[in-house]
Design a protein around this motif. Sequence first.
Motif, PDB file in Angstrom:
ATOM      1  N   HIS A 173     -35.035   0.492   4.867  1.00  0.00           N
ATOM      2  CA  HIS A 173     -35.250   1.565   3.909  1.00  0.00           C
ATOM      3  C   HIS A 173     -36.649   2.165   4.087  1.00  0.00           C
ATOM      4  O   HIS A 173     -36.849   3.380   4.012  1.00  0.00           O
ATOM      5  N   LEU A 174     -37.615   1.280   4.345  1.00  0.00           N
ATOM      6  CA  LEU A 174     -38.996   1.717   4.586  1.00  0.00           C
ATOM      7  C   LEU A 174     -39.065   2.644   5.811  1.00  0.00           C
ATOM      8  O   LEU A 174     -39.791   3.640   5.809  1.00  0.00           O
ATOM      9  N   VAL A 175     -38.287   2.317   6.832  1.00  0.00           N
ATOM     10  CA  VAL A 175     -38.225   3.166   8.029  1.00  0.00           C
ATOM     11  C   VAL A 175     -37.760   4.571   7.641  1.00  0.00           C
ATOM     12  O   VAL A 175     -38.357   5.577   8.047  1.00  0.00           O
ATOM     13  N   ASP A 176     -36.708   4.645   6.813  1.00  0.00           N
ATOM     14  CA  ASP A 176     -36.191   5.952   6.375  1.00  0.00           C
ATOM     15  C   ASP A 176     -37.251   6.732   5.604  1.00  0.00           C
ATOM     16  O   ASP A 176     -37.427   7.928   5.792  1.00  0.00           O
ATOM     17  N   GLU A 177     -37.945   5.998   4.726  1.00  0.00           N
ATOM     18  CA  GLU A 177     -38.971   6.640   3.904  1.00  0.00           C
ATOM     19  C   GLU A 177     -40.077   7.227   4.772  1.00  0.00           C
ATOM     20  O   GLU A 177     -40.497   8.372   4.579  1.00  0.00           O
TER      21      GLU A 177
END
Length: 222
Positions: free
Chosen positions: A197-201
């Motif tokens: 999710h952090l990657v997407d953010e």
Amino acid sequence: MMPPTCCRCSRGVESGDPCELIRFARSSADHQWYVERESGRSETDHPPDMDWFCSEHEATAFAHQHLTRKEAIESIKNRERWFLIDLDLFDRGTPPAVRESGVGFESAFSTYFDHAVSTINDDGDPLWTQYRISLGGDVADMAVNGEGVFEIQRTGKLMLEIKKRLASKVDGVGFSDLISKRFALETRKHGVGSALHLVDEISDHLRIALSDERFLALFRMV
Ligand SMILES: [Zn+2]
């Protein structure tokens, strides 16, 4: 004092790798050891709340300092195994294979990023090998989109940005530490899904041009 050899791998005196003595929280038995040593009654001279770690494993040890030494070592050994998986895209008949394995999420992510950036050229075009990393299980998860599997989309802007920064002679090492620690912390706290999710953010933020400082701030500890 025990000789300076990493308690998680074989680096140390014999291999010539420097190790650091890291202190953990004291258990009541550890407190007792210090009391006995003060009074001269202790028979061992290695402090029971401390152990040696090599440069690859020290960041993971630091992240576990709130635990006792025994708890920390158990947790690293049992919860933080990792397997780097490589996929040969040139020959689709070759099954995915485990390239490297180890313990400690910080070394997992630094190993992953090291390999992952080598799978695109300087323009960001994908080459014939791809890497993903399986985190936390006893064995490598080879399933596509497996539950504990982390991978950044190679053709996205983020991977190219990471590649450029890691290649910097001035602060490439510092950036490697920064992103490895950030993703390790996220995985340890909330699981691999949260790291993804952090990657997407971060990728969303990259769509707008960011200053250097704002980009780096995305990886700083929370
Ligand atoms: Zn080590």
